[in-house]
Scaffold this active site. Structure first.
Site, short mmCIF file in Angstrom:
data_model
loop_
_atom_site.label_atom_id
_atom_site.label_comp_id
_atom_site.label_asym_id
_atom_site.label_seq_id
_atom_site.Cartn_x
_atom_site.Cartn_y
_atom_site.Cartn_z
CB CYS A 48 -2.24 3.01 -12.20
SG CYS A 48 -1.93 4.82 -12.33
CD GLN B 20 -1.39 0.55 -0.49
OE1 GLN B 20 -1.17 1.59 -1.15
NE2 GLN B 20 -1.81 0.78 0.65
CE LYS C 23 1.62 3.03 -2.50
NZ LYS C 23 0.36 2.56 -3.43
CG HIS D 150 -0.06 0.37 -10.26
ND1 HIS D 150 0.92 0.86 -10.95
CD2 HIS D 150 -0.50 1.26 -9.61
CE1 HIS D 150 0.91 2.11 -11.00
NE2 HIS D 150 0.25 2.54 -9.82
#
Ligand code: PMP
Length: 408
Positions: free
Chosen positions: A366, A203, A226, A122
């Site tokens: 991104c 993530q 997230k 990212h």
């Protein structure tokens, strides 16, 4: 795991109709939905306990400080860190910027040494290193993926005695590939004992149980939003021995020891890195989100994510008008990137929302260097979380078939 009805109760937005269809939310890699429990904890704090923390001595201030610090305690326990090793930030982006800048100005990484990153990162785990590399004359090495797939053996060849820092994501936010961090740590430390290993957990942490001590990583960055928490709150975990040697990234209130005309000395961990009034309600929301995830169980979540991903992959592979990126196997979790042949991803995403109430992301995620490697400018991305069910995938598949029929 909870039942669909129980999830609908906890996440009221799941009852919303989008263009006359039940909302199918498959954009969890952008941000997850919020359960009532999290927002109630934030509201309770805001309405009945709000004050600044670590400053005044009145009742509200003591309560706010207590709530803020017990949130830190809970989050520390969640990743098996010590409290003083857990720094509140705005999110993964700020955590990684803090690290890059602080490691460079503290001369923990020196001009003749190398920082190894990959082209799947990212931008927030790419640009900070690239830029400090330019400013401080540190060499940045980029490990290229092959057709968007990370290969461990090839990656390990990029680590040598000059490699001072490795910064790598735990799960690709484009392909969902799960990176074998434990194997990287084991091999990297054999090559260079004092190598600094940084994991972008934005993530990873929401989907896989992380124990920073047994994993033996030096830093971990992640975001509350997230993993069912609010936006604007995130974490930087760092091993105490490094944090103590590192200079602060931001200067201001609460991070000082003594200030005079001549100089300033800084306070103890973790406050040295928390200048200014922090996001107290964010920390409380994130701690509640951690409670929620732990009640479900991180192992159950990982299993659910895997099952859903495999179910979706199986169905999507049968649609010959799709191009799917990434490993396309059980090394991939919670994310699938794809394109509908000849159709712009924005059109696919727009139509899915219009005709099926399915929310997905289209764009470069991104991660422009990763797009370059895949040979595309953008992709469609579906991403799953605890409340998604097989039925959501079925609706997605029917929606994709319609999109193809209309636009082919
Ligand atoms: N790294 C990865 C792998 C991500 O998925 C994200 C968020 N999409 C980030 C970093 C940045 O997180 P944030 O925007 O919350 O700072």
């Amino acid at each position: 795991m909870l039942s669909s009805n129980e999830y609908e109760e906890e996440f009221p937005v799941l009852k919303r109709k989008i263009n006359g269809h039940r909302l199918v939310y498959l954009d969890n890699a952008a941000t997850s939905l919020r359960p009532k429990q999290v927002m109630e904890a934030v509201t309770e704090y805001s309405l009945n306990h709000h004050a600044n923390v670590h400053r005044s001595t009145h009742t509200l201030a003591s309560e706010a400080t207590e709530m803020f610090e017990s949130s830190r305690q809970k989050i520390a326990k969640f990743i098996n860190a010590q409290e003083e090793e857990v720094i509140f930030t705005k999110g993964t982006t700020e955590s990684l910027n803090l690290l890059a800048y602080s490691l460079a100005i503290s001369k923990i990484v020196k001009p003749n040494e190398e920082i190894l990153i990959t082209t799947m990162e990212h931008h927030s785990n790419f640009v900070p290193w690239q830029q400090i590399g330019k400013i401080f004359n540190i060499k940045i090495k980029y490990f290229p993926l092959r057709k968007g797939i990370f290969e461990l053996d090839e990656y390990l060849k990029y680590i040598n005695l000059k490699t001072k820092i490795i910064s790598i994501t735990g799960i690709s936010n484009v392909t969902g590939q799960v990176i074998p961090i434990n194997m990287i740590v084991e091999k990297a430390r054999k090559i260079r004992k004092d190598i600094i290993i940084i994991v972008d957990g934005a993530q990873y942490v929401p989907h896989i149980s992380v124990n920073v001590k047994s994993l033996d990583i030096d830093f971990l960055a992640f975001s509350g939003h997230k993993m069912l928490g609010p936006t604007g709150i995130g974490i930087l975990y760092g091993k105490k021995e490094y944090l103590e040697r590192m200079s602060p990234f931001l200067y201001g209130g609460e991070m000082i020891d003594k200030v005079s005309m001549e100089d300033t000395t800084f306070t103890i961990l973790p406050y040295k890195f928390e200048a200014g009034t922090p996001n107290v309600e964010g920390s409380i929301g994130l701690a509640k989100a951690v409670d929620f995830l732990q009640q479900i169980g991180m192992n159950n979540i990982a299993q659910h994510d895997n099952e859903l991903t495999q179910y979706a992959l199986e169905k999507m592979k049968k649609l010959d008008f799709l191009e799917i990126y990434g490993p396309k196997n059980n090394l991939q979790s919670s994310i699938i990137s794809f394109n509908v042949k000849g159709i712009h991803p924005h059109d696919v995403a727009h139509l899915l929302n219009e005709i099926a109430g399915v929310a997905i992301r289209s764009g470069h995620h991104c991660a422009q260097p990763m797009m370059t490697e895949l040979g595309v400018r953008s992709t469609c991305r579906v991403s799953f979380y605890i409340y998604n069910q097989n039925e959501d995938i079925d609706i997605l598949i029917e929606g994709l078939k319609k999109v193809w029929e209309w636009l082919k």
